[in-house]
Design an enzyme around this catalytic site. Structure first.
Site, mmCIF file in Angstrom:
data_model
loop_
_atom_site.group_PDB
_atom_site.id
_atom_site.type_symbol
_atom_site.label_atom_id
_atom_site.label_comp_id
_atom_site.label_asym_id
_atom_site.label_seq_id
_atom_site.Cartn_x
_atom_site.Cartn_y
_atom_site.Cartn_z
ATOM 1 N N ASP A 54 9.842 10.040 6.206
ATOM 2 C CA ASP A 54 10.365 8.901 5.462
ATOM 3 C C ASP A 54 11.774 9.244 4.964
ATOM 4 O O ASP A 54 12.010 10.344 4.445
ATOM 5 C CB ASP A 54 9.467 8.613 4.257
ATOM 6 C CG ASP A 54 9.092 7.155 4.145
ATOM 7 O OD1 ASP A 54 10.005 6.319 4.238
ATOM 8 O OD2 ASP A 54 7.906 6.853 3.972
ATOM 9 N N ASP A 102 13.300 3.545 4.839
ATOM 10 C CA ASP A 102 12.762 2.702 3.777
ATOM 11 C C ASP A 102 13.707 1.543 3.464
ATOM 12 O O ASP A 102 14.930 1.715 3.403
ATOM 13 C CB ASP A 102 12.556 3.566 2.532
ATOM 14 C CG ASP A 102 11.890 2.842 1.396
ATOM 15 O OD1 ASP A 102 10.748 2.382 1.576
ATOM 16 O OD2 ASP A 102 12.512 2.733 0.322
ATOM 17 N N GLU A 156 18.012 18.210 22.924
ATOM 18 C CA GLU A 156 17.129 18.703 21.870
ATOM 19 C C GLU A 156 15.931 17.788 21.633
ATOM 20 O O GLU A 156 15.216 17.936 20.645
ATOM 21 C CB GLU A 156 17.935 18.872 20.573
ATOM 22 C CG GLU A 156 19.073 19.875 20.702
ATOM 23 C CD GLU A 156 19.823 20.066 19.400
ATOM 24 O OE1 GLU A 156 19.272 19.724 18.344
ATOM 25 O OE2 GLU A 156 20.952 20.565 19.433
ATOM 26 N N HIS A 216 1.098 1.846 2.959
ATOM 27 C CA HIS A 216 0.920 2.289 1.582
ATOM 28 C C HIS A 216 1.250 1.221 0.545
ATOM 29 O O HIS A 216 1.074 1.459 -0.657
ATOM 30 C CB HIS A 216 1.789 3.523 1.335
ATOM 31 C CG HIS A 216 3.256 3.265 1.535
ATOM 32 N ND1 HIS A 216 3.782 2.991 2.775
ATOM 33 C CD2 HIS A 216 4.286 3.211 0.667
ATOM 34 C CE1 HIS A 216 5.088 2.795 2.661
ATOM 35 N NE2 HIS A 216 5.412 2.915 1.393
ATOM 36 N N ASP A 217 1.723 0.055 0.981
ATOM 37 C CA ASP A 217 2.101 -1.014 0.059
ATOM 38 C C ASP A 217 1.195 -2.236 0.124
ATOM 39 O O ASP A 217 1.276 -3.102 -0.744
ATOM 40 C CB ASP A 217 3.531 -1.490 0.354
ATOM 41 C CG ASP A 217 4.592 -0.468 -0.009
ATOM 42 O OD1 ASP A 217 4.351 0.333 -0.941
ATOM 43 O OD2 ASP A 217 5.652 -0.465 0.632
#
Length: 544
Positions: free
Chosen positions: A98, A200, A260, A329-330
């Site tokens: 996050d 976010d 990478e 999570h909300d």
């Protein structure tokens, strides 16, 4: 098509405070995630997304960042993070972190300096404005957590802006110095080997330069919460955000071109579909995956879901890759909204639509929202607007792993009070049914929701048509959502009965008989004259 890793992946979101505690403080930690990696690999996950782990006063539980390049001691150390990342990669998994760029903590050194004086070089790193002529806030903007989004600072005689808590001042992304500093944060974690970021509240990051009042929301109702009194016309989704998103993408692409490994950017964006699509960026290239949250609030009716899916697929730009989310999570958990039987249908829907699915921890167990006693409420949103049902604690409760201590009864003959999550009292209460709804018990039950998720993920991995194949909706009865998935020689049909009554579906013509790959509720298949008979609350995957 040759899928890129993030296109074929299934993402599993971990809320770290609630996943696994190893040091006995009642809060999950990085070592706990490492301890449970085999569970995630065996489940069939490809990518792990971890909610914020940065040093924080925890006013908003990690979404108030005090240091973007370190780990909060509650979760461990940078060395613990490096060890976790190495273990994730050793299992062939990916890690998405996050990233919280819209705002910092008011404890962040940048804000402490910005607040110290109007003349400080970092004053313009945050959003400061003089009072309105009446001495009040500069405009009418409302915090997403209720109340004015402006906080008065007496020592310097100005207001600062915070889209969320006053402890979360918004950074001024119109300042090039802020942009450069945050791009270095991205590079810091990419250099450590992180495979991507979930960004976010990306659509919040740039505000209208002249800060006009937001218009009233004509559809506002008090139960919606204070933030919805106004339409966030000027405080979100400004055109300048797209150049910033493109620069973040350029940084991510730079690591891929250096050999990478490709890095992915996922954006949290709660906007209508037409505006969401602009965050793919077209030729300029912005996000790989602007989060598609439509299923969370969609009417659970087959015709409505069919229209939603068709409209989303039609809106995607030529190179845009779809993605799907059922919970996070909300937002309320899927089991609380749809019930036990339809949670199985939701699982099959999520894992068979075209695109990248994201699974929220515990949804594979059918966890419901947990009722939090008033004295144990932690979430600042609930504390600021109690009684509206906006609090997020109910969906952030600890993961129940076991029915007893290490899976066994304690010496007193009673099950562990903490379901294998911690030796201490957890920071939030466990689900009340944890003695039966936990990983250890459900893993041994061939009819459990957890077993269904494992089987779904196994079928998905064995049949690329379910992840990256072509998608076509099928005509069906009112309560049935059905679609076909094709990839190469693979031809599959998914049929989902969104009702408790039996339904019929006329199957597409096929040169061979349709056979059952997986059912949510049975091991047998009934087809008469090319018509599939679906039991109530049953979903099936068929192969030609």
């Amino acid at each position: 098509m040759i899928a890129r890793w993030w296109q074929a992946a299934v993402i599993y979101q971990i809320y770290p405070r609630s996943f696994q505690d190893t040091n006995g403080d009642g809060i999950g930690d990085l070592a706990g995630i490492a301890q449970r990696l085999d569970y995630l690999a065996d489940l069939g996950m490809d990518t792990i997304w971890i909610s914020p782990i940065y040093p924080s006063p925890m006013a908003d539980f990690g979404y108030d960042v005090a240091d973007y390049c370190n780990v909060d001691p509650r979760f461990g150390t940078l060395a613990d993070f490096d060890d976790l990342l190495a273990q994730i990669h050793a299992r062939g998994l990916k890690l998405v972190l996050d990233f919280v760029p819209n705002h910092s903590s008011d404890h962040h050194p940048w804000f402490v300096e910005s607040r110290s004086s109007r003349d400080h070089p970092r004053r313009d790193w945050y959003i400061w404005r003089d009072p309105a002529p009446d001495g009040g806030p500069p405009n009418n903007w409302i915090s997403d957590f209720g109340g004015s989004a402006w906080e008065w600072d007496e020592p310097t005689g100005q207001y600062y802006y915070h889209a969320f808590l006053k402890e979360q001042p918004d950074l001024n992304w119109r300042n090039p110095a802020v942009q450069l500093a945050m791009y270095e944060v991205i590079r810091f974690w990419f250099d450590r080997g992180v495979d991507g970021f979930r960004i976010d509240v990306l659509w919040h990051m740039v505000k209208a330069a002249d800060f006009p009042d937001n218009p009233l929301n004509p559809a506002y109702r008090p139960e919606m919460g204070d933030m919805h009194r106004l339409l966030q016309l000027h405080s979100t989704d400004q055109p300048e955000i797209h150049a910033i998103a493109a620069e973040m993408r350029a940084i991510a692409d730079e690591y891929g071109t250096r050999g990478e490994g490709e890095r992915v950017l996922i954006g949290e964006i709660y906007l209508p579909v037409d505006r969401l699509m602009s965050y793919y960026g077209g030729e300029r290239r912005e996000l790989h995956l602007p989060f598609n949250f439509q299923l969370i609030d969609a009417p659970w009716q087959a015709p409505a879901l069919a229209r939603l899916i068709a409209d989303y697929e039609a809106a995607l730009p030529p190179d845009g890759w779809p993605n799907w989310v059922l919970g996070n999570h909300d937002r309320p958990r899927i089991a609380s909204k749809r019930g036990e039987a339809q949670s199985r249908i939701a699982a099959m829907l999520l894992l068979t639509l075209r695109g990248t699915p994201t699974l929220y921890y515990g949804d594979e167990l059918g966890l419901s929202d947990v009722q939090i006693p008033p004295a144990q409420v932690q979430d600042p949103r609930e504390l600021r607007e109690p009684g509206l049902g906006l609090g997020r604690d109910p969906v952030r409760t600890p993961m129940p792993w076991e029915a007893g201590v290490n899976g066994e009864a304690s010496v007193h003959g009673e099950a562990s009070a903490n379901a294998g999550f911690s030796t201490a009292s957890p920071w939030l209460p466990l689900n009340a049914d944890w003695p039966v709804r936990n990983v250890a018990v459900m893993a041994e039950d061939p009819a459990s929701l957890l077993t269904l998720y494992r089987r779904l993920l196994t079928v998905r991995r064995a049949h690329p048509a379910l992840a990256i194949g072509d998608f076509m909706l099928l005509d069906s009865e009112e309560d049935v959502l059905a679609y076909e998935r094709r990839h190469g020689a693979q031809r599959l049909v998914v049929a989902l009965n969104l009702s408790g009554q039996s339904q019929r579906l006329e199957l597409p013509e096929s040169p061979s008989d349709w056979r059952l790959l997986l059912s949510t509720s049975a091991e047998s298949l009934v087809i008469e004259n090319n018509v599939l008979l679906l039991r109530g609350d049953e979903g099936v995957i068929l192969a030609a």
